[in-house]
Structure formats: C-alpha cells, structure tokens
Design a protein around this motif. Structure first.
Motif, PDB file in Angstrom:
ATOM      1  N   GLY A 109      -4.189   2.831 -12.521  1.00 24.89           N
ATOM      2  CA  GLY A 109      -4.280   3.089 -11.089  1.00 24.89           C
ATOM      3  C   GLY A 109      -3.117   2.469 -10.326  1.00 24.89           C
ATOM      4  O   GLY A 109      -2.488   3.123  -9.491  1.00 24.89           O
ATOM      5  N   PHE A 110      -2.806   1.219 -10.624  1.00 14.59           N
ATOM      6  CA  PHE A 110      -1.686   0.548  -9.971  1.00 14.59           C
ATOM      7  C   PHE A 110      -0.368   1.224 -10.332  1.00 14.59           C
ATOM      8  O   PHE A 110       0.450   1.530  -9.455  1.00 14.59           O
ATOM      9  CB  PHE A 110      -1.633  -0.939 -10.355  1.00 14.59           C
ATOM     10  N   LYS A 111      -0.186   1.444 -11.616  1.00 10.18           N
ATOM     11  CA  LYS A 111       1.051   2.059 -12.100  1.00 10.18           C
ATOM     12  C   LYS A 111       1.271   3.434 -11.466  1.00 10.18           C
ATOM     13  O   LYS A 111       2.370   3.762 -11.013  1.00 10.18           O
ATOM     14  CB  LYS A 111       1.002   2.177 -13.624  1.00 10.18           C
ATOM     15  N   ASP A 112       0.217   4.232 -11.397  1.00 10.24           N
ATOM     16  CA  ASP A 112       0.307   5.565 -10.811  1.00 10.24           C
ATOM     17  C   ASP A 112       0.673   5.481  -9.331  1.00 10.24           C
ATOM     18  O   ASP A 112       1.548   6.209  -8.855  1.00 10.24           O
ATOM     19  CB  ASP A 112      -1.028   6.297 -10.989  1.00 10.24           C
ATOM     20  N   ARG A 121       4.247   6.668  -7.737  1.00 11.97           N
ATOM     21  CA  ARG A 121       4.161   7.790  -6.790  1.00 11.97           C
ATOM     22  C   ARG A 121       4.832   7.462  -5.462  1.00 11.97           C
ATOM     23  O   ARG A 121       5.550   8.285  -4.905  1.00 11.97           O
ATOM     24  CB  ARG A 121       2.712   8.185  -6.537  1.00 11.97           C
ATOM     25  N   SER A 122       4.585   6.267  -4.943  1.00 12.69           N
ATOM     26  CA  SER A 122       5.210   5.922  -3.663  1.00 12.69           C
ATOM     27  C   SER A 122       6.723   5.813  -3.827  1.00 12.69           C
ATOM     28  O   SER A 122       7.476   6.252  -2.957  1.00 12.69           O
ATOM     29  CB  SER A 122       4.613   4.650  -3.062  1.00 12.69           C
ATOM     30  N   GLY A 123       7.171   5.262  -4.947  1.00 14.06           N
ATOM     31  CA  GLY A 123       8.614   5.182  -5.193  1.00 14.06           C
ATOM     32  C   GLY A 123       9.252   6.550  -5.346  1.00 14.06           C
ATOM     33  O   GLY A 123      10.335   6.807  -4.805  1.00 14.06           O
ATOM     34  N   LEU A 130       8.293   3.995   1.881  1.00  7.39           N
ATOM     35  CA  LEU A 130       8.945   2.712   1.603  1.00  7.39           C
ATOM     36  C   LEU A 130       8.041   1.545   2.008  1.00  7.39           C
ATOM     37  O   LEU A 130       7.960   0.540   1.297  1.00  7.39           O
ATOM     38  CB  LEU A 130      10.301   2.618   2.320  1.00  7.39           C
ATOM     39  N   GLY A 131       7.352   1.671   3.134  1.00 11.07           N
ATOM     40  CA  GLY A 131       6.403   0.635   3.537  1.00 11.07           C
ATOM     41  C   GLY A 131       5.283   0.483   2.527  1.00 11.07           C
ATOM     42  O   GLY A 131       4.873  -0.634   2.177  1.00 11.07           O
TER      43      GLY A 131
END
Length: 125
Positions: A30-33, A37-39, A69-70
């Motif tokens: 979950g964290f990795k995804d 995704r945001s990056g 980015l936020g």
C-alpha cells in the motif's frame, strides 16, 4: 516547446525513477503503491498539460503536478519516519520535490499572466 524539453519535466521524471529505486525493497504494498503513484503523477501531469490544447487546461494540469508534489513530500516524510525508506535519501528527495514545486509555481504564474493578457476578462481561481 515539447514537454520533453522542459527541465522541470526532466527533473520530475528523474525523481520518479529514484522513488521507484528507493522503494524497491519496501514490502508494504500500500505504501509502495501510493508513493510511486504520486511520484509518477508529477511528470505525467506536466506532460499531459503540455499536450492540452488550451492554456487554461495546461495550467490546470500543472496545478495537479504541484499537488502531487505535496502528496509526495508527505509520503517521503512518513516513509522515513516509519523506516520504510532511508531517511537521508528521503530528505534529499524532499528537497528536490520542494524545488520542483517552486519551479511549477513560477511556471503557473507566468502562464496565468499570459492567459490574462490574452483574455483579460478571464481569471483562474
């Protein structure tokens, strides 16, 4: 100008690649995804905005990239705090993300000024 020529797109793309590499060994899916995704969203939205037909749409997608980015900065802080990712690397990426946000902010203001000059009756909120 093509989006591939924009320095902000190039740097955002490199940052996204670095995030994928940094999180390669993260086992929490979950964290990795979420962080990848945001990056990935940052250069993707810059590119999509540049490919849009109107300046209004272009600006909207630059705002999306800035928002991502936020989101990314938040996830980098949290990932470092819970020791999912290396703190030194995360802080380096936070610095880069904040610099990219400043660049995007400047680019947005420049494009808003042009939009107002081209169509003085039009404002973006």
């Amino acid at each position: 100008m093509r989006f591939e020529q924009l320095e902000v797109w190039k740097r955002a793309s490199r940052l996204s690649c670095d995030i994928y590499k940094l999180t390669e060994s993260v086992s929490n899916w979950g964290f990795k995804d979420q962080i990848t995704r945001s990056g990935l969203s940052v250069p993707s939205n810059i590119a999509e905005g540049e490919e849009r037909e109107t300046l209004k749409e272009n600006i909207r997608f630059l705002y999306y990239a800035k928002g991502s980015l936020g989101e990314l900065v938040t996830q980098l802080y949290i990932g470092a705090e819970i020791e999912y990712i290396d703190k030194k690397m995360a802080m380096s990426m936070v610095k880069e993300a904040k610099e990219l946000a400043k660049i995007l902010g400047t680019l947005i203001r420049q494009k808003q000024t042009k939009l107002k000059e081209d169509r003085p009756e039009y404002t973006i909120e």
